[in-house]
Design a protein around this motif. Structure first.
Motif, short mmCIF file in Angstrom:
data_model
loop_
_atom_site.label_atom_id
_atom_site.label_comp_id
_atom_site.label_asym_id
_atom_site.label_seq_id
_atom_site.Cartn_x
_atom_site.Cartn_y
_atom_site.Cartn_z
N THR A 153 47.09 41.58 39.29
CA THR A 153 46.67 40.28 38.76
C THR A 153 45.55 39.70 39.61
OG1 THR A 153 48.43 39.22 40.03
CG2 THR A 153 48.92 39.74 37.72
N PHE A 154 44.75 38.78 38.96
CA PHE A 154 43.60 38.23 39.65
C PHE A 154 44.00 37.11 40.61
CE2 PHE A 154 40.16 34.98 39.73
CZ PHE A 154 39.19 35.73 40.36
N ALA A 155 44.86 36.21 40.17
CA ALA A 155 45.25 35.06 40.98
C ALA A 155 46.53 34.48 40.41
CB ALA A 155 44.13 34.02 41.02
N ARG A 156 46.98 33.39 41.07
CA ARG A 156 48.20 32.74 40.58
C ARG A 156 47.94 32.23 39.15
NH1 ARG A 156 51.65 27.89 43.67
NH2 ARG A 156 53.48 28.00 42.27
N TYR A 157 48.95 32.42 38.32
CA TYR A 157 48.94 32.05 36.91
C TYR A 157 48.11 33.01 36.05
CZ TYR A 157 50.90 27.77 38.84
OH TYR A 157 51.65 26.87 39.54
N SER A 158 47.67 34.14 36.64
CA SER A 158 47.01 35.16 35.82
C SER A 158 48.04 35.81 34.91
CB SER A 158 46.36 36.22 36.70
OG SER A 158 45.29 35.67 37.44
N VAL A 159 47.64 36.12 33.66
CA VAL A 159 48.53 36.76 32.69
C VAL A 159 47.93 38.11 32.33
CG1 VAL A 159 49.53 36.64 30.40
CG2 VAL A 159 49.32 34.55 31.78
N ILE A 160 48.78 39.16 32.41
CA ILE A 160 48.36 40.51 32.00
C ILE A 160 49.38 41.04 31.01
CG2 ILE A 160 47.09 40.99 34.15
CD1 ILE A 160 49.55 42.51 35.15
N ALA A 161 49.02 42.12 30.27
CA ALA A 161 49.92 42.66 29.23
C ALA A 161 49.86 44.19 29.23
CB ALA A 161 49.56 42.09 27.88
N LEU A 162 51.02 44.82 28.96
CA LEU A 162 51.12 46.27 28.78
C LEU A 162 51.34 46.57 27.31
CD1 LEU A 162 53.39 47.54 31.73
CD2 LEU A 162 51.02 48.27 31.25
N LYS A 163 50.61 47.59 26.80
CA LYS A 163 50.75 48.00 25.41
C LYS A 163 51.01 49.51 25.39
CE LYS A 163 50.22 47.71 20.84
NZ LYS A 163 51.06 46.85 19.97
N ARG A 164 52.15 49.95 24.75
CA ARG A 164 52.43 51.39 24.64
C ARG A 164 51.59 51.92 23.50
NH1 ARG A 164 55.48 54.98 21.68
NH2 ARG A 164 56.57 56.66 22.82
N SER A 177 40.63 48.76 32.56
CA SER A 177 39.20 48.69 32.87
C SER A 177 38.97 48.14 34.26
CB SER A 177 38.48 47.79 31.84
OG SER A 177 39.05 46.47 31.85
N GLU A 178 39.96 47.52 34.83
CA GLU A 178 39.87 46.99 36.19
C GLU A 178 41.02 47.62 36.99
OE1 GLU A 178 37.29 45.40 36.85
OE2 GLU A 178 36.59 44.75 34.87
N THR A 179 41.50 46.86 37.98
CA THR A 179 42.65 47.34 38.77
C THR A 179 43.94 47.08 38.00
OG1 THR A 179 42.98 45.21 39.88
CG2 THR A 179 41.39 46.74 40.89
N LEU A 180 45.07 47.49 38.61
CA LEU A 180 46.39 47.27 38.00
C LEU A 180 47.07 46.05 38.63
CD1 LEU A 180 47.72 50.97 37.81
CD2 LEU A 180 46.49 49.64 36.07
N THR A 187 45.95 45.10 29.98
CA THR A 187 44.88 44.15 29.66
C THR A 187 45.19 42.82 30.33
OG1 THR A 187 46.00 43.38 27.66
CG2 THR A 187 44.48 45.23 27.41
N GLY A 188 44.18 41.85 30.32
CA GLY A 188 44.42 40.52 30.85
C GLY A 188 43.60 40.25 32.10
N GLU A 189 44.02 39.19 32.84
CA GLU A 189 43.28 38.73 34.01
C GLU A 189 43.65 39.58 35.22
OE1 GLU A 189 42.89 34.14 33.98
OE2 GLU A 189 44.84 34.59 33.05
N ARG A 190 42.86 40.61 35.43
CA ARG A 190 43.13 41.56 36.51
C ARG A 190 42.13 41.39 37.64
NH1 ARG A 190 41.79 46.05 32.77
NH2 ARG A 190 40.85 44.24 31.77
#
Length: 541
Positions: free
Chosen positions: A515-526, A510-513, A535-538
């Motif tokens: 991360t937003f900043a240091r310590y941002s966590v994102i996740a990939l789901k197949r 829904s956003e970019t691919l 998903t996550g802090e993008r």
């Protein structure tokens, strides 16, 4: 014509010369003088003429002329003497005889005028050798009639006549017969050998030479065993060498240039067989029927169609012998000899023709198990530790063929193999906690670029770079991702993390691919094959 002869025997020595002839008439003509030595040893002499009118002595020969024993000197210069002149002989010893030949009808006291001298007359002097030669002439003998005294052959020793009546003997050599005929005075030379250009010896390398003992000797050919058949045909003068209708070889060793050929099967009944190569151009069997027999070769080639068999004869009433293939090097089985990429298999079959083990270009196949159990592949432990093994066994019953595809790399500690439901296996991390919750393993990635692998499935990955980091998701064709795979990422330093899609991969967000900043966590789901959701802090932009 009458010739006058005068013979004088000198008895004086050099100090007391002999007068050998005195002319008693005017113009006496001496035609020749012969001086002979019969003293029994060599001596010297010379002749001189005393000129009565001038009272001087004139030499006729060189003083002290040497004259060997039983030798003759001849003076052929004519001498004219006047009445009272005389010839003197000086000799170093007694035993010299002088014979003078005078002109025809010269009146000389003591001379003879007869050509027909009686045998033994002393008026004509001859040496003993000359008398011996004349005595040896047979009555009625003629002058030499062009006879050969020597017989010469090129390259050979000349045969010389040793006497006037010597005999030349002709000797017949091998294969020659000489026949004489006294009636016709003829000699016949005949070739008695049986045929021209015949071989006298038969030689075989490494064997004793067979020599003909006579001109009509017979060479006998013998068969080495009952497998060889010799057939003769007197009408065509031929000998045919062939194999028996059912050849069996007992203790045969074939050398590097030897060839054994049989139209049927080649069977070893006793003993061992050793050879360099065996080539089969069609269906053939090479079998041993005795346990103690062995077969040794450096190469076996099948060059034609049909099925060729090497091994014990399983039609025997008793169990056949074992077949041992032994080599000090590699034993290679070439499946695709002509390299045409067609499927050609190395197969191990049972006595009923069922395939128990097969290797082809598609892989290795193990035959069905027993009536109630599936086939087993056994992997044994080290021989020093015993004979135990680990077995991998197929189920007793399968609805269809199943092939499991292993991961492309090793997983991490604690991971397990999972399947995508289609036989593709992958490594996955299964972590358990209180209340049944699961936890992901934490791993770090220090580089600026990285491509995910199957071992990353379910992990929590921290990027630690101070500069931008890109992580790529490879397609399903490269990594056998399991369904519902999840992977977590944390930007653990100042370097912003970007998730990139590999070839054929779609990443929805829904956003970019990033991360937003240091310590941002994102996740990939197949969510489907080659389709992922981020998903996550993008970052928004």
């Amino acid at each position: 014509m009458a010739i006058n002869y005068k013979l004088v025997t000198a008895t004086s020595d050099a100090s007391s010369p002999d007068t050998v002839f005195t002319a008693s008439a005017v113009a006496t003509h001496v035609k020749s003088i012969r001086i002979a030595n019969e003293s029994g040893g060599a001596l010297t002499y010379h002749l001189a003429v005393y000129d009565n009118s001038a009272s001087i002595e004139v030499p006729l020969t060189v003083p002290a002329t040497s004259l060997p024993d039983d030798d003759v000197d001849v003076m052929v210069e004519p001498i004219n003497l006047q009445n009272g002149d005389y010839i003197k002989l000086y000799s170093s010893g007694a035993g010299v005889k002088v014979a003078l030949t005078l002109a025809e009808n010269t009146d000389v006291a003591g001379a003879t005028t007869s050509d027909d001298l009686a045998e033994g007359t002393t008026n004509l002097y001859l040496t003993s050798a000359e008398r011996s030669k004349l005595s040896g002439i047979a009555t009625g003998a003629e002058v030499n009639q062009n006879a050969f005294s020597n017989v010469a052959v090129s390259g050979q020793t000349t045969v010389e006549a040793d006497a006037k009546t010597d005999t030349l003997t002709l000797v017949a050599g091998t294969g020659v017969t000489i026949t004489t005929d006294a009636t016709t005075d003829s000699i016949t030379i005949t070739n008695s050998a049986t045929g021209a250009n015949a071989f006298g010896n038969v030689a075989v390398s490494g064997q004793t030479t067979v020599e003909a003992d006579s001109t009509n000797d017979t060479l006998t050919l013998a068969a080495a065993s009952s497998n060889i058949v010799l057939t003769t045909d007197a009408s065509t003068d031929t000998v045919t060498i062939g194999l028996a209708s059912t050849p069996s070889i007992d203790g045969l060793i074939v050398g590097s240039t030897g060839i054994v050929s049989a139209s049927g099967n080649l069977s070893l009944t006793t003993g061992d067989v050793s050879c360099v190569d065996i080539t089969s151009s069609g269906t053939s069997n090479l079998s041993t029927v005795v346990v103690s027999s062995s077969f040794t070769t450096t190469g076996i080639s099948f060059t034609g169609g049909g099925t060729s068999t090497i091994g014990p004869d399983n039609s025997l009433p008793t169990d056949p012998a074992d077949l041992l293939i032994r080599s000090n090097g590699n034993v290679d089985v070439v499946l695709d000899y002509d390299d045409d990429e067609s499927s050609q298999a190395f197969r191990v079959k049972d006595g009923d023709g069922n395939t128990m083990f097969s290797v082809d270009e598609d892989g290795i196949s193990v035959a069905n198990g027993t009536a109630s159990t599936g086939a087993v592949i056994r992997l044994g432990e080290a021989t020093a530790n015993g004979s135990n093994y680990v077995g991998i066994q197929a189920p007793a019953s399968l609805a269809a063929n199943v092939t499991y595809t292993l991961p492309t790399a090793d997983g991490t500690s604690g991971q397990v193999l999972t399947t995508n439901g289609s036989g593709t296996l992958s490594w996955a991390t299964v972590a358990t906690g209180g209340g049944g919750s699961s936890y992901s393993a934490v791993r770090t990635q220090s580089g600026t670029t990285y491509t995910l692998v199957i071992g990353d499935a379910g992990d929590y990955i921290q990027t630690t770079s101070t500069t931008a980091v890109t992580i790529t998701v490879p397609p399903q064709s490269s990594v056998a991702w399991a369904a519902d795979t999840e992977i977590y990422f944390e930007q653990n330093n100042t370097g912003q993390l970007t998730i990139a899609a590999g070839s054929g991969v779609t990443i929805n967000s829904s956003e970019t691919l990033k991360t937003f900043a240091r310590y941002s966590v994102i996740a990939l789901k197949r969510v489907a094959e080659d389709v992922w959701t981020l998903t996550g802090e993008r970052a928004l932009v």
